[in-house]
Design a protein around this motif. Structure first.
Motif, PDB file in Angstrom:
ATOM      1  N   PRO A  11       3.349  -0.338  -0.192  1.00  0.00           N
ATOM      2  CA  PRO A  11       2.119  -1.934  -0.875  1.00  0.00           C
ATOM      3  C   PRO A  11       0.821  -1.891  -0.616  1.00  0.00           C
ATOM      4  O   PRO A  11       0.121  -1.970  -2.043  1.00  0.00           O
ATOM      5  CB  PRO A  11       2.846  -3.497  -0.944  1.00  0.00           C
ATOM      6  N   ASP A  12       0.457  -1.239   0.314  1.00  0.00           N
ATOM      7  CA  ASP A  12      -1.130  -1.538   0.286  1.00  0.00           C
ATOM      8  C   ASP A  12      -1.797  -0.493  -0.213  1.00  0.00           C
ATOM      9  O   ASP A  12      -2.519  -0.301  -1.066  1.00  0.00           O
ATOM     10  CB  ASP A  12      -1.738  -1.753   1.248  1.00  0.00           C
ATOM     11  N   LEU A  14      -0.038   1.641  -2.918  1.00  0.00           N
ATOM     12  CA  LEU A  14      -0.302   1.920  -3.958  1.00  0.00           C
ATOM     13  C   LEU A  14      -1.363   0.854  -5.205  1.00  0.00           C
ATOM     14  O   LEU A  14      -1.187   0.857  -5.703  1.00  0.00           O
ATOM     15  CB  LEU A  14       1.202   1.495  -4.434  1.00  0.00           C
ATOM     16  N   ASN A  15      -1.264  -0.405  -3.601  1.00  0.00           N
ATOM     17  CA  ASN A  15      -2.326  -1.486  -5.060  1.00  0.00           C
ATOM     18  C   ASN A  15      -4.084  -0.553  -4.921  1.00  0.00           C
ATOM     19  O   ASN A  15      -4.630  -0.546  -6.004  1.00  0.00           O
ATOM     20  CB  ASN A  15      -2.296  -2.431  -3.960  1.00  0.00           C
ATOM     21  N   PHE A  16      -3.762  -0.043  -3.419  1.00  0.00           N
ATOM     22  CA  PHE A  16      -5.433   0.997  -3.804  1.00  0.00           C
ATOM     23  C   PHE A  16      -5.215   2.470  -4.467  1.00  0.00           C
ATOM     24  O   PHE A  16      -6.594   2.536  -5.514  1.00  0.00           O
ATOM     25  CB  PHE A  16      -5.818   1.118  -2.686  1.00  0.00           C
ATOM     26  N   HIS A  18      -3.727   1.803  -7.154  1.00  0.00           N
ATOM     27  CA  HIS A  18      -3.725   1.496  -8.609  1.00  0.00           C
ATOM     28  C   HIS A  18      -5.253   0.860  -9.194  1.00  0.00           C
ATOM     29  O   HIS A  18      -5.846   0.978 -10.022  1.00  0.00           O
ATOM     30  CB  HIS A  18      -2.882   0.469  -8.844  1.00  0.00           C
ATOM     31  N   LYS A  19      -6.031   0.529  -8.080  1.00  0.00           N
ATOM     32  CA  LYS A  19      -6.855   0.518  -8.497  1.00  0.00           C
ATOM     33  C   LYS A  19      -7.867   1.290  -8.348  1.00  0.00           C
ATOM     34  O   LYS A  19      -9.348   1.032  -9.231  1.00  0.00           O
ATOM     35  CB  LYS A  19      -7.646  -0.970  -7.042  1.00  0.00           C
ATOM     36  N   GLU A  22      -7.723   1.786 -12.174  1.00  0.00           N
ATOM     37  CA  GLU A  22      -8.025   1.321 -13.511  1.00  0.00           C
ATOM     38  C   GLU A  22     -10.190   1.444 -12.738  1.00  0.00           C
ATOM     39  O   GLU A  22     -10.512   1.469 -14.595  1.00  0.00           O
ATOM     40  CB  GLU A  22      -8.542  -0.488 -12.269  1.00  0.00           C
TER      41      GLU A  22
END
Length: 158
Positions: A11-12, A14-16, A18-19, A22
């Motif tokens: 999850p981390d 994938l979050n990074f 995504h960031k 963006e």
């Protein structure tokens, strides 16, 4: 590649990712996305095989897929993404059973990956793979890219 597949679904991570996406939505130059991470990993692995370095594939892929996870922070506040990525990568590596020595080596390489002539073999491989990974031949932004300011011509190596 069990540990690497774990990271790719973390999850981390994938979050990074995504960031980064963006932060680069309007970027005309190369992106710091999963395709780049995998290209770097694969080229680093090829380099290690060609040079008969006998480096574990998961160590190479670990550094390759995590080396730019903090790029979004550099866009936000100017902090060197190599340092940020090194910090963000540590917790992820620990969750996927990398040994203390493996973590130390991977984090050192990530922290130095922007330095030509880096101090460690892993950092040098990562630096070169990062440079070789860019597909500049047909890039529409090449005329304004910092890598081609002096009339350089793209040269495919890997």
């Amino acid at each position: 590649m069990k540990r690497i597949n774990g990271i790719l679904n973390d999850p981390d991570f994938l979050n990074f990712l995504h960031k980064n996406q963006e932060a680069e939505v309007d970027r005309i130059y190369c992106h710091h996305d999963l395709a780049h991470f995998l290209d770097v990993s694969r080229i680093a692995y090829i380099l290690s095989l060609e040079e008969k370095l006998h480096i574990d594939k998961e160590i190479i892929y670990g550094m390759g897929i995590l080396h730019d996870v903090g790029r979004w922070v550099e866009y936000e506040d100017g902090t060197d993404h190599a340092i940020v990525s090194k910090s963000l990568a540590e917790g992820i590596l620990r969750r996927y059973a990398f040994s203390e020595l493996e973590i130390k080596e991977i984090l050192s390489a990530i922290g130095q990956h922007r330095e030509k002539g880096a101090a460690t073999v892993l950092a040098d491989i990562l630096y070169r793979a990062d440079k070789f990974s860019r597909n500049c031949t047909l890039c529409h932004a090449r005329e304004t890219c910092k890598n081609f300011q002096h009339g350089e011509v793209p040269n495919l190596q890997y």
